[in-house]
Enzyme design. Structure first.
Site, mmCIF file in Angstrom:
data_model
loop_
_atom_site.group_PDB
_atom_site.id
_atom_site.type_symbol
_atom_site.label_atom_id
_atom_site.label_comp_id
_atom_site.label_asym_id
_atom_site.label_seq_id
_atom_site.Cartn_x
_atom_site.Cartn_y
_atom_site.Cartn_z
ATOM 1 N N TYR A 50 11.739 8.442 0.908
ATOM 2 C CA TYR A 50 11.503 7.538 -0.174
ATOM 3 C C TYR A 50 12.292 7.660 -1.250
ATOM 4 O O TYR A 50 12.442 6.894 -2.398
ATOM 5 C CB TYR A 50 10.292 7.110 -0.358
ATOM 6 C CG TYR A 50 9.316 6.460 0.976
ATOM 7 C CD1 TYR A 50 9.962 5.288 1.659
ATOM 8 C CD2 TYR A 50 8.551 7.312 1.589
ATOM 9 C CE1 TYR A 50 9.132 4.958 2.676
ATOM 10 C CE2 TYR A 50 7.740 6.674 2.563
ATOM 11 C CZ TYR A 50 8.268 5.795 3.080
ATOM 12 O OH TYR A 50 7.720 5.256 4.286
ATOM 13 N N ARG A 57 7.857 0.297 13.217
ATOM 14 C CA ARG A 57 8.601 -0.502 12.033
ATOM 15 C C ARG A 57 9.486 -1.403 12.286
ATOM 16 O O ARG A 57 10.146 -1.732 11.333
ATOM 17 C CB ARG A 57 9.110 0.752 11.283
ATOM 18 C CG ARG A 57 7.931 1.782 10.630
ATOM 19 C CD ARG A 57 8.364 2.639 9.573
ATOM 20 N NE ARG A 57 7.714 4.077 9.631
ATOM 21 C CZ ARG A 57 6.518 4.005 8.745
ATOM 22 N NH1 ARG A 57 6.120 2.977 8.280
ATOM 23 N NH2 ARG A 57 5.763 5.031 8.835
ATOM 24 N N ASN A 98 8.094 -5.748 -1.544
ATOM 25 C CA ASN A 98 7.946 -4.580 -0.689
ATOM 26 C C ASN A 98 6.624 -4.551 -0.124
ATOM 27 O O ASN A 98 5.706 -3.889 -0.765
ATOM 28 C CB ASN A 98 8.363 -3.643 -1.211
ATOM 29 C CG ASN A 98 8.449 -2.256 -0.129
ATOM 30 O OD1 ASN A 98 7.998 -2.650 0.842
ATOM 31 N ND2 ASN A 98 9.019 -0.850 -0.675
ATOM 32 N N HIS A 132 13.107 -3.038 1.122
ATOM 33 C CA HIS A 132 12.741 -1.765 1.483
ATOM 34 C C HIS A 132 13.503 -0.802 1.081
ATOM 35 O O HIS A 132 14.530 -0.780 0.880
ATOM 36 C CB HIS A 132 12.521 -1.709 3.042
ATOM 37 C CG HIS A 132 11.528 -2.810 3.495
ATOM 38 N ND1 HIS A 132 10.287 -2.727 3.693
ATOM 39 C CD2 HIS A 132 11.901 -3.878 4.283
ATOM 40 C CE1 HIS A 132 9.682 -3.500 4.175
ATOM 41 N NE2 HIS A 132 10.591 -4.584 4.692
ATOM 42 N N LEU A 133 12.674 0.555 0.724
ATOM 43 C CA LEU A 133 13.704 1.679 0.223
ATOM 44 C C LEU A 133 14.156 2.216 1.334
ATOM 45 O O LEU A 133 15.391 2.696 1.379
ATOM 46 C CB LEU A 133 12.509 2.792 -0.167
ATOM 47 C CG LEU A 133 11.731 2.371 -1.550
ATOM 48 C CD1 LEU A 133 10.507 3.253 -1.726
ATOM 49 C CD2 LEU A 133 12.646 2.819 -2.816
ATOM 50 N N SER A 134 13.565 2.402 2.626
ATOM 51 C CA SER A 134 14.057 2.880 3.715
ATOM 52 C C SER A 134 14.479 1.783 4.544
ATOM 53 O O SER A 134 14.387 0.688 4.265
ATOM 54 C CB SER A 134 13.170 3.950 4.513
ATOM 55 O OG SER A 134 12.019 2.947 5.005
ATOM 56 N N ALA A 171 3.546 -0.950 4.785
ATOM 57 C CA ALA A 171 3.067 -1.300 6.154
ATOM 58 C C ALA A 171 2.682 -2.594 6.529
ATOM 59 O O ALA A 171 2.778 -2.889 7.600
ATOM 60 C CB ALA A 171 1.893 -0.129 6.371
ATOM 61 N N ARG A 198 5.416 12.535 -2.768
ATOM 62 C CA ARG A 198 5.419 12.832 -1.359
ATOM 63 C C ARG A 198 6.602 12.339 -0.689
ATOM 64 O O ARG A 198 7.289 11.125 -1.219
ATOM 65 C CB ARG A 198 4.233 12.485 -0.748
ATOM 66 C CG ARG A 198 3.040 13.213 -1.475
ATOM 67 C CD ARG A 198 1.804 13.217 -0.416
ATOM 68 N NE ARG A 198 1.937 13.616 0.958
ATOM 69 C CZ ARG A 198 1.036 13.239 1.859
ATOM 70 N NH1 ARG A 198 0.008 12.734 1.593
ATOM 71 N NH2 ARG A 198 1.399 13.341 3.192
ATOM 72 N N ASP A 228 1.619 -15.909 6.656
ATOM 73 C CA ASP A 228 1.165 -17.447 6.316
ATOM 74 C C ASP A 228 1.196 -17.638 4.969
ATOM 75 O O ASP A 228 1.846 -18.892 4.568
ATOM 76 C CB ASP A 228 -0.043 -17.590 6.803
ATOM 77 C CG ASP A 228 -0.136 -17.535 8.406
ATOM 78 O OD1 ASP A 228 0.764 -17.710 9.104
ATOM 79 O OD2 ASP A 228 -1.331 -17.523 9.022
ATOM 80 N N HIS A 273 4.618 -4.884 8.820
ATOM 81 C CA HIS A 273 4.844 -4.796 10.315
ATOM 82 C C HIS A 273 3.346 -5.108 10.800
ATOM 83 O O HIS A 273 3.258 -5.277 12.067
ATOM 84 C CB HIS A 273 4.992 -3.363 10.903
ATOM 85 C CG HIS A 273 6.093 -2.745 10.040
ATOM 86 N ND1 HIS A 273 7.251 -3.128 9.958
ATOM 87 C CD2 HIS A 273 6.078 -1.562 9.081
ATOM 88 C CE1 HIS A 273 8.193 -2.404 9.045
ATOM 89 N NE2 HIS A 273 7.316 -1.516 8.583
ATOM 90 N N PRO A 319 0.704 -1.157 -0.075
ATOM 91 C CA PRO A 319 -0.137 0.029 -0.198
ATOM 92 C C PRO A 319 0.720 1.399 0.008
ATOM 93 O O PRO A 319 1.988 1.402 0.635
ATOM 94 C CB PRO A 319 -0.754 -0.073 1.439
ATOM 95 C CG PRO A 319 -0.160 -1.121 2.127
ATOM 96 C CD PRO A 319 0.361 -2.038 1.136
ATOM 97 N N ASN A 320 0.258 2.429 -0.838
ATOM 98 C CA ASN A 320 0.888 3.604 -0.845
ATOM 99 C C ASN A 320 2.065 3.785 -1.723
ATOM 100 O O ASN A 320 2.703 4.781 -1.920
ATOM 101 C CB ASN A 320 1.024 4.314 0.501
ATOM 102 C CG ASN A 320 -0.209 4.430 1.238
ATOM 103 O OD1 ASN A 320 -1.225 4.972 0.743
ATOM 104 N ND2 ASN A 320 -0.184 3.652 2.507
HETATM 105 O O1 CA2 Z 1 10.772 1.746 3.187
HETATM 106 C C1 CA2 Z 1 10.032 0.887 2.687
HETATM 107 O O2 CA2 Z 1 10.159 0.448 1.393
HETATM 108 C C2 CA2 Z 1 8.733 0.750 3.274
HETATM 109 O O3 CA2 Z 1 8.409 -0.636 3.138
HETATM 110 C C3 CA2 Z 1 7.727 1.733 3.083
HETATM 111 C C4 CA2 Z 1 6.542 1.915 3.777
HETATM 112 C C5 CA2 Z 1 6.604 1.719 5.085
HETATM 113 O O4 CA2 Z 1 5.477 1.612 5.793
HETATM 114 C C6 CA2 Z 1 7.512 0.759 5.563
HETATM 115 O O5 CA2 Z 1 7.897 0.845 7.096
HETATM 116 C C7 CA2 Z 1 8.893 0.651 4.954
HETATM 117 C C8 CA2 Z 1 5.474 3.009 3.407
HETATM 118 C C9 CA2 Z 1 5.235 3.167 1.920
HETATM 119 C C10 CA2 Z 1 4.443 4.418 1.718
HETATM 120 O O6 CA2 Z 1 4.911 5.159 0.436
HETATM 121 C C11 CA2 Z 1 4.691 6.268 0.311
HETATM 122 C C12 CA2 Z 1 5.410 6.857 -0.672
HETATM 123 C C13 CA2 Z 1 5.294 8.432 -1.059
HETATM 124 C C14 CA2 Z 1 4.336 9.155 0.020
HETATM 125 C C15 CA2 Z 1 3.515 8.351 0.889
HETATM 126 C C16 CA2 Z 1 3.756 7.207 1.145
#
Ligand code: CA2
Length: 150
Positions: A26, A112, A75, A101-103, A78, A21, A88, A81, A13-14
């Site tokens: 990211y 996280r 990836n 993960h990017l971050s 969220a 953003r 499963d 977590h 998601p997202n």
């Molecule tokens: O670092 C990552 O790749 C994450 O999987 C990114 C997730 C975060 O919940 C994980 O803890 C680490 C969040 C992805 C949301 O991506 C956005 C991108 C642009 C603007 C808002 C959210």
């Protein structure tokens, strides 16, 4: 494994908002940019690249990868977590799984720090921005190849 490896790259998601953003966390690449990076890094291998905002859809695609893919890169965003259901589903796979993960979630908020997905992943790559995906593709191809040789 099929003659030409098939890599599933699944995004949660997202991640469709990438590039719009939070570039400080990211990066500036869009998800389409990241798909192009994966395809370049994969060379002759086939890349099936998808994103969904829905947990059940992600699980359906993981189940599809069970029979269709040589390796899975995921990836889960969220859901990393929160989702025991995703864990499963991943546990039912016998192909290599690379969590990507990017971050670096371990250096961010405490919520996280725990990854359910890591309990099923063969390898985790995090904290390199869009480059994490290229490193994940390289790792997935190596792991898939090791399975063929073994
Ligand atoms: O670092 C990552 O790749 C994450 O999987 C990114 C997730 C975060 O919940 C994980 O803890 C680490 C969040 C992805 C949301 O991506 C956005 C991108 C642009 C603007 C808002 C959210």
């Amino acid at each position: 494994m099929p003659e030409t490896p098939v890599l599933y790259v699944l995004n949660g998601p997202n991640l469709n908002l990438l590039g719009e953003r939070e570039p400080d966390i990211y990066g500036h690449d869009t998800l389409a940019d990241i798909q192009a990076r994966c395809e370049r890094a994969a060379g002759d291998a086939t890349v099936v690249f998808r994103q969904t905002n829905h947990e059940g859809v992600l699980i359906d695609w993981v189940q599809e990868a069970r029979t269709e893919a040589s390796a899975l890169i995921i990836n889960p965003a969220a859901y990393t977590h929160t989702s025991i259901a995703l864990l499963d589903a991943l546990k039912a796979l016998s192909i290599p799984i690379v969590e990507c993960h990017l971050s670096d979630p371990s250096r961010r908020e405490a919520f996280r720090h725990h990854s359910y997905v890591a309990l099923a992943a063969t390898k985790t790559i995090a904290g390199h921005g869009a480059r994490s995906y290229e490193l994940a593709v390289q790792a997935a191809l190596e792991l898939a190849q090791e399975r063929v040789v073994a």
